[in-house]
Design a protein around this motif. Structure first.
Motif, PDB file in Angstrom:
ATOM      1  N   GLY A  57      49.383 -69.245  36.554  1.00  0.00           N
ATOM      2  CA  GLY A  57      50.673 -69.351  37.218  1.00  0.00           C
ATOM      3  C   GLY A  57      50.889 -70.678  37.924  1.00  0.00           C
TER       4      GLY A  57
ATOM      5  N   VAL B  80      49.232 -67.760  41.079  1.00  0.00           N
ATOM      6  CA  VAL B  80      49.980 -69.021  41.067  1.00  0.00           C
ATOM      7  C   VAL B  80      49.253 -70.132  41.822  1.00  0.00           C
TER       8      VAL B  80
ATOM      9  N   SER C 215      54.948 -69.857  36.627  1.00  0.00           N
ATOM     10  CA  SER C 215      55.041 -68.666  37.476  1.00  0.00           C
ATOM     11  C   SER C 215      56.384 -67.968  37.383  1.00  0.00           C
TER      12      SER C 215
END
Length: 312
Positions: free
Chosen positions: A300, A295, A304
């Protein structure tokens, strides 16, 4: 607006998917779906993916009383009350509380989408004052038994919360914008609004390549990992699928900013009680680290399934 997939609920593949998904949860009434299409669309402006025909209140009552047997749902929720789950929830709540900069005893939290209180009971145990909205008499009694204060949705404007907590909620809502506005309005200055839901992942590519699958990823236990992202558009239940862009669009309308959440890799908590415990806790930490890398520098960053919102 573009259409990603459309077929009637009478389509054999959709019927098979629904039977697979609800086989261990309850009973499907296909007569209620007669003449109805399952259509997945995408907003060209914000990238929200959604089911065009979202269930109305009458259908939701059938869905959560018959398609999903409340007794089986309660058994499932109670089965998740494990030491491992307690550690994970405690770690994530600690992150939320640290973000605000308050001790748990000074935090007022709204658990919107209380369910059977896996998150709420940990927050109460940590010392937070926890509120929830709920209409089920059984769940209201249960919430009160573990120290959670029940308020009605109409009372929300009278409250301000340091934490507005939604875990696997917004994918189910027929009116996500309206509910978001209500929750954003009761977020206190300096507070945090948490949203967690299934990520969109590769669902666009999967629909182009395969159309709709005829089995549920839930029943398969996600063993066929390449198909996991179908869980973001489960018919009738997961009527919305958000990316950061979609969450940010909601946030801007209410004077909030949205960020991708982290999964707790900064907590290096290794259990040295035994070799097996050390190996498992090290593996769990490694998975959190990989998620945080995903993330931070990976795909992401935009998708995410876990978002934190703050007042501008």
């Amino acid at each position: 607006m573009s259409t990603l997939f459309s077929a009637p609920y009478s389509d054999p593949r959709l019927r098979s998917l629904l039977l697979s998904h609800y086989r261990t949860q309850g009973t499907v009434s296909f007569d209620l779906l007669e003449g109805v299409d399952y259509t997945i669309q995408e907003c060209s402006e914000c990238s929200l993916i959604f089911q065009k025909m979202a269930p109305i209140n009458e259908m939701l009552a059938v869905l959560y009383d018959q398609f999903i047997d409340p007794k089986r749902l309660k058994e499932l929720e109670l089965s998740r009350l494990t030491l491992e789950n307690f550690r994970e929830i405690g770690r994530r709540l600690s992150d939320l509380f640290e973000t605000i900069g308050k001790q748990p005893r000074d935090i007022r939290m709204l658990d919107f989408g209380f369910g059977y209180g896996r998150w709420a009971r940990v927050a109460v145990a940590m010392g937070a004052e926890v509120f929830a909205t709920e209409i089920s008499p059984d769940k209201i009694a249960f919430a009160q038994s573990i120290g959670v204060k029940i308020i009605t949705q109409s009372e929300l404007p009278s409250f301000r919360f340091d934490v507005v907590h939604t875990e696997q909620v917004f994918e189910h809502l027929a009116d996500p914008r309206g509910v978001f506005a209500e929750l954003a309005a009761c977020l206190a200055e300096g507070g945090v609004f948490k949203m967690a839901m299934p990520k969109q992942g590769r669902i666009r590519k999967l629909l182009r390549k395969h159309g709709m699958i005829d089995w549920s990823p839930y029943e398969e236990g996600y063993k066929r990992r390449e198909y996991t992202d179908y869980s973001t558009i489960i018919p009738l239940e997961h009527v919305n699928s958000f990316s950061l862009k979609a969450v940010a669009a909601l946030a801007r309308g209410e004077g909030l900013r949205a960020e991708v959440g982290r999964f707790g890799s900064r907590h290096l908590d290794i259990d040295l009680g035994s070799f097996r415990a050390a190996a498992k806790s090290s593996r769990d930490w490694g998975m959190r680290l990989l998620k945080d890398i995903y993330v931070t520098v990976g795909p992401g960053k935009q998708d995410s399934g876990y978002y934190m919102l703050y007042r501008e």
